[in-house]
Motif scaffolding. Structure first.
Motif, PDB file in Angstrom:
ATOM      1  N   VAL A  13       0.843  -1.204   0.000  1.00  0.00           N
ATOM      2  CA  VAL A  13       0.000   0.000   0.000  1.00  0.00           C
ATOM      3  C   VAL A  13       0.879   1.256   0.000  1.00  0.00           C
ATOM      4  N   LEU A  14       1.887   1.264   0.878  1.00  0.00           N
ATOM      5  CA  LEU A  14       2.737   2.457   0.983  1.00  0.00           C
ATOM      6  C   LEU A  14       3.485   2.699  -0.324  1.00  0.00           C
ATOM      7  N   THR A  15       3.965   1.643  -0.945  1.00  0.00           N
ATOM      8  CA  THR A  15       4.723   1.787  -2.184  1.00  0.00           C
ATOM      9  C   THR A  15       3.818   2.258  -3.323  1.00  0.00           C
ATOM     10  N   GLN A  16       2.649   1.665  -3.437  1.00  0.00           N
ATOM     11  CA  GLN A  16       1.771   2.001  -4.567  1.00  0.00           C
ATOM     12  C   GLN A  16       1.217   3.417  -4.463  1.00  0.00           C
ATOM     13  N   CYS A  17       0.889   3.846  -3.279  1.00  0.00           N
ATOM     14  CA  CYS A  17       0.181   5.125  -3.125  1.00  0.00           C
ATOM     15  C   CYS A  17       1.128   6.305  -2.940  1.00  0.00           C
ATOM     16  N   SER A  18       2.413   6.072  -2.949  1.00  0.00           N
ATOM     17  CA  SER A  18       3.341   7.168  -2.732  1.00  0.00           C
ATOM     18  C   SER A  18       4.592   6.925  -3.549  1.00  0.00           C
ATOM     19  N   PRO A  19       5.183   7.872  -4.258  1.00  0.00           N
ATOM     20  CA  PRO A  19       4.698   9.242  -4.359  1.00  0.00           C
ATOM     21  C   PRO A  19       3.551   9.365  -5.361  1.00  0.00           C
ATOM     22  N   LEU A  20       2.857  10.483  -5.290  1.00  0.00           N
ATOM     23  CA  LEU A  20       1.689  10.679  -6.141  1.00  0.00           C
ATOM     24  C   LEU A  20       2.093  11.089  -7.553  1.00  0.00           C
ATOM     25  N   ASP A  21       1.397  10.542  -8.534  1.00  0.00           N
ATOM     26  CA  ASP A  21       1.614  10.963  -9.925  1.00  0.00           C
ATOM     27  C   ASP A  21       1.229  12.421 -10.076  1.00  0.00           C
ATOM     28  N   SER A  22       0.052  12.744  -9.577  1.00  0.00           N
ATOM     29  CA  SER A  22      -0.393  14.142  -9.673  1.00  0.00           C
ATOM     30  C   SER A  22      -0.891  14.579  -8.309  1.00  0.00           C
ATOM     31  N   PRO A  23      -0.252  15.609  -7.730  1.00  0.00           N
ATOM     32  CA  PRO A  23      -0.667  16.039  -6.397  1.00  0.00           C
ATOM     33  C   PRO A  23      -2.081  16.595  -6.412  1.00  0.00           C
ATOM     34  N   PRO A  24      -2.769  16.525  -5.289  1.00  0.00           N
ATOM     35  CA  PRO A  24      -4.138  17.035  -5.248  1.00  0.00           C
ATOM     36  C   PRO A  24      -4.182  18.545  -5.478  1.00  0.00           C
TER      37      PRO A  24
END
Ligand code: AMP
Ligand code: MG
Length: 397
Positions: A13-24
């Motif tokens: 989960v940590l690897t897939q969700c970070s870092p973000l492709d496009s920040p909010p």
């Protein structure tokens, strides 16, 4: 797919969700609305703090070399003032906590260690130069970066923003999380269930958990256990930043969630984790939207959200870090479990957190037992037996 251990799954989960492709996207909020939001900008100190050398005690500003001795008191300085004169050899200025150190003084002596006699002060002890003085800029120097993007602001961060004159902070927009309960046996809360039906509670525990994690929950209608209905619900839910499904991920004939996700081109990162409750938990992505299939038993849904989905939501919110704090506590009784799984079992922490007692429960569906718990015992897969008095990890609720 092979089952993952708890740590492997959490790392996925940590690897897939970070870092973000496009920040909010970014919005500005006032200080009163800033706590719990994720900072989207660098914050720099607008001046030295303290701006002047400052006393951290009530007492006397002195020259250290004059002590021990009796000194002439030439005035006082309070917080919010500046002493006009200078402390010369043999002199002292009465000083209050927070007041700037008068010129000439290089130490502060606590009032408790002094004796005032008419216009003079007697100090029996010696003093170290710089004692009880906070030097200018020791907390932060002007222009120094003091907060960075990606920090979820807590109350001390809000105080720091206020200290440096920020009336507003730029923060990331909160991520949305779509919530879909699945199941033929599930009815709305307002309905009267037949004996073979169950009211939908998962949607509401998830709603509360999403909001607490800083997300915006979006409740979708209950999906029945057909491919068509589940598919339509999931397609609707994929417009959110994160999709949360409850139920329909076990091995039963009518557990269609995974099949439907696969038909939508999902990439799966895990679909079984060696934990209990929540073993059949699923994590993956359809195009750019992450999803979790959380097993439907209420405590499975709650636990798998806390240990996996919350991290995903926090990272999608723009946080650079997400923590799962699991301190140790002492068991008040012997505890045994079947080895091989990491178990999260309802438990009560004592008032001081030093002791933990398992709560009696009747399995993953036992919501009343969950409400008697203020924590989960975290039993390790390689350790089937714990003795009373031994330490065990605890995940506070
Ligand atoms: P499932 O994961 O779909 O096999 O569901 C397992 C069990 O969890 C069901 O038999 C229900 O008892 C319960 N359950 C599923 N969904 C919900 C829900 N939305 N609210 C409350 N209980 C649920
Ligand atoms: Mg079901």
């Amino acid at each position: 797919m092979a089952a993952l251990t708890f740590l492997e799954a959490r790392n996925a989960v940590l690897t897939q969700c970070s870092p973000l492709d496009s920040p909010p996207a970014i919005e500005a909020v006032c200080l009163e609305a800033a706590a719990g939001r994720v900072l989207a900008e660098d914050i720099a100190a607008d001046r030295d703090t303290p701006a002047l050398p400052r006393s951290v005690r009530d007492g006397y500003a002195v020259r250290a070399a004059d002590l021990p001795g009796e000194l002439e008191v030439i005035g006082e300085v309070r917080a919010g003032e500046r002493f006009a004169g200078e402390v010369a050899h043999g002199q002292a200025v009465e000083i209050m906590t927070g007041a700037p150190i008068p010129a000439g003084a290089d130490a502060v002596v606590m009032v408790e260690h002094t004796q005032r006699v008419n216009g003079r002060v007697h100090i029996a002890g010696a003093a170290e130069p710089r004692q009880f003085i906070n030097p200018q800029g020791c907390e932060a120097a002007a222009h120094q970066t003091i907060l960075r993007p990606g920090k979820r602001l807590d109350y001390s961060d809000v105080a720091l923003l206020a200290t440096f004159g920020c009336t507003h902070a730029r923060v990331f927009r909160r991520p949305t999380a779509a919530i879909i309960a699945t199941g033929d046996e599930i009815v709305e809360v307002s309905e009267t269930p037949s004996a073979f039906q169950i009211r939908n509670s998962n949607t509401y525990s998830l709603h509360a958990q999403v909001a607490r994690a800083g997300g915006v929950p979006r409740i979708l209608p209950i999906a029945r256990d057909t491919v068509e209905q589940t598919r339509a619900a999931i397609v609707g839910g994929l417009t959110a930043d994160l999709l949360l499904l409850s139920g329909g991920v076990s091995a039963g004939k009518y557990d269609v969630v995974e099949t439907v996700l696969a038909s939508l081109g999902a990439e799966f990162f895990f679909d079984r984790v060696l934990i209990q409750p929540g073993q059949p938990v699923v994590f993956g992505r359809v195009a750019t939207t992450f999803f979790f299939g959380l097993p439907g038993n209420p405590s499975s849904t709650m636990v798998t959200f806390e240990v996996f989905a919350r991290a995903a939501l926090e990272l999608l919110a723009g946080q650079t870090e997400t923590a799962l704090s699991m301190p140790y506590s002492r068991l008040t009784r012997d505890f045994r479990h079947r080895a091989g799984l990491t178990r999260f079992l309802p438990a009560r922490l004592s008032l001081d957190g030093a002791e933990v007692t398992p709560v009696e429960w009747h399995g993953s569906g036992d919501v009343p037992a969950m409400t008697r718990a203020n924590a989960y015992l975290v039993a390790e897969p390689g350790r089937p037996e714990y003795q009373r008095g031994e330490f065990i990890r605890v995940l506070p609720k």
